[in-house]
Design an enzyme around this catalytic site. Sequence first.
Site, mmCIF file in Angstrom:
data_model
loop_
_atom_site.group_PDB
_atom_site.id
_atom_site.type_symbol
_atom_site.label_atom_id
_atom_site.label_comp_id
_atom_site.label_asym_id
_atom_site.label_seq_id
_atom_site.Cartn_x
_atom_site.Cartn_y
_atom_site.Cartn_z
ATOM 1 N N ASP A 10 22.541 25.067 23.824
ATOM 2 C CA ASP A 10 22.733 23.854 23.953
ATOM 3 C C ASP A 10 23.067 22.986 22.718
ATOM 4 O OD1 ASP A 10 22.975 21.416 25.627
ATOM 5 O OD2 ASP A 10 21.265 20.699 24.729
ATOM 6 N N SER A 11 23.938 21.954 22.943
ATOM 7 C CA SER A 11 23.791 20.995 21.655
ATOM 8 C C SER A 11 22.755 20.798 20.954
ATOM 9 C CB SER A 11 24.885 19.830 21.724
ATOM 10 O OG SER A 11 24.177 19.164 22.810
ATOM 11 N N TYR A 42 27.282 16.464 21.134
ATOM 12 C CA TYR A 42 28.557 16.896 21.415
ATOM 13 C C TYR A 42 29.370 16.007 22.483
ATOM 14 C CZ TYR A 42 27.581 21.872 19.849
ATOM 15 O OH TYR A 42 27.430 22.766 19.074
ATOM 16 N N GLY A 43 28.744 15.214 22.981
ATOM 17 C CA GLY A 43 29.372 14.534 24.123
ATOM 18 C C GLY A 43 30.496 13.572 23.883
ATOM 19 N N CYS A 73 24.744 23.884 28.615
ATOM 20 C CA CYS A 73 25.233 22.197 28.342
ATOM 21 C C CYS A 73 26.413 22.204 28.953
ATOM 22 C CB CYS A 73 25.609 22.425 26.523
ATOM 23 S SG CYS A 73 26.408 21.135 25.926
ATOM 24 N N ASN A 74 26.583 21.134 29.609
ATOM 25 C CA ASN A 74 27.966 20.613 30.217
ATOM 26 C C ASN A 74 29.181 20.354 29.349
ATOM 27 O OD1 ASN A 74 27.076 20.177 33.534
ATOM 28 N ND2 ASN A 74 25.192 19.721 32.277
ATOM 29 N N THR A 75 28.773 19.761 28.434
ATOM 30 C CA THR A 75 29.964 19.263 27.602
ATOM 31 C C THR A 75 30.454 20.725 27.035
ATOM 32 O OG1 THR A 75 28.626 17.456 26.891
ATOM 33 C CG2 THR A 75 30.545 17.888 25.561
ATOM 34 N N CYS A 192 24.429 16.651 33.025
ATOM 35 C CA CYS A 192 24.327 16.800 31.540
ATOM 36 C C CYS A 192 22.853 17.393 31.617
ATOM 37 C CB CYS A 192 24.072 15.304 30.918
ATOM 38 S SG CYS A 192 23.599 15.598 29.325
ATOM 39 N N HIS A 194 20.409 16.978 29.481
ATOM 40 C CA HIS A 194 19.573 16.011 29.127
ATOM 41 C C HIS A 194 18.664 15.236 30.205
ATOM 42 C CE1 HIS A 194 21.049 17.175 25.079
ATOM 43 N NE2 HIS A 194 20.153 16.314 24.459
HETATM 44 N N1 DGL Z 1 23.186 18.452 26.913
HETATM 45 C C1 DGL Z 1 24.572 18.410 26.755
HETATM 46 C C2 DGL Z 1 25.270 18.575 28.261
HETATM 47 O O1 DGL Z 1 24.755 18.988 29.297
HETATM 48 C C3 DGL Z 1 25.087 17.053 26.410
HETATM 49 C C4 DGL Z 1 24.310 16.630 25.006
HETATM 50 C C5 DGL Z 1 25.237 15.901 23.844
HETATM 51 O O2 DGL Z 1 25.982 15.313 24.046
HETATM 52 O O3 DGL Z 1 25.235 16.882 22.784
HETATM 53 O O4 DGL Z 1 26.482 17.916 28.496
#
Ligand code: DGL
Length: 273
Positions: A10-11, A42-43, A73-75, A192, A194
């Site tokens: 993940d980021s 990363y978003g 991580c979705n992004t 996400c 998070h």
């Molecule tokens: N946890 C990351 C996700 O699922 C996003 C966090 C980020 O913005 O880096 O998208």
Amino acid sequence: MPTAPIGIFDSGYGGLTVLKEIKRVMPEYDYIYLGDNARNPYGTRSFSAVYQFTLESVNKLFSMGCQLVILACNTASAKALRTIQQNDLPLIDPNRRVLGVIRPTAEVVGNYSTTGRIGVLGTQGTINSDSYKLEIAKFFPQLKVYQQACPMWVPLIENNEHLSPGANYFVQKYTDELLSQNADIDTVILGCTHYPLLIEKIRFFLPPAINIISQGAIVAASLKDYLGRHTEIDEKCSKTSTVRFYTTDKAEMFNGNASIFYGSDVVSESIKI
Ligand code: DGL
């Protein structure tokens, strides 16, 4: 003897909410968690930056012996997964695998909805990519998908302000904006990794009848199913019940926050990628 741990990337901290569930469902496997905290979030970053950072992180996990990496991580799943799968893996090693978190979520979301109206909350990058709309359409073409970017949520969570009264303003703002798109939404995806840390507040501001979908358990079930079907990958995965944590930032900084996401003590090492 298989020696490969499963890599979870993940980021930052968010993927720990996924690792926690994976570990619960498959405790016997070995895992390496890598958080690219030094370059998080990363978003809000461009496609090329997220792709570059994700590829470097995947290569790092490969160099540590992983045969299978989950982009928790979705992004990264939205912006980098397809290119890595189609362009990079055939060159790096066609026998290794990289999987994401959007597809497993899209595969099951239709089972939760009766109105056929789905909401997705995610980072700006995930929402702009339209990945959820595209993936859900493959499995449930009849569903209508409404999306809402929540750019303030990851910074609030990463700064440990998510439980503060100040966070309420931004939780209400984005949940209201989502529901204003369609009043019949009955299922909301936390798109996400998070966001499970905000779930109590999100639940408070959404009508009680709405199903709120966190990805951890879904991704864990999907991974278990995948390894059951792909025994050639499963055979390479070592099973001595270990978890190692790595961060691209300072380890002491990571440990404190990470234990909140993971739900138990985390001792990490700092690495360069
Ligand atoms: N946890 C990351 C996700 O699922 C996003 C966090 C980020 O913005 O880096 O998208």
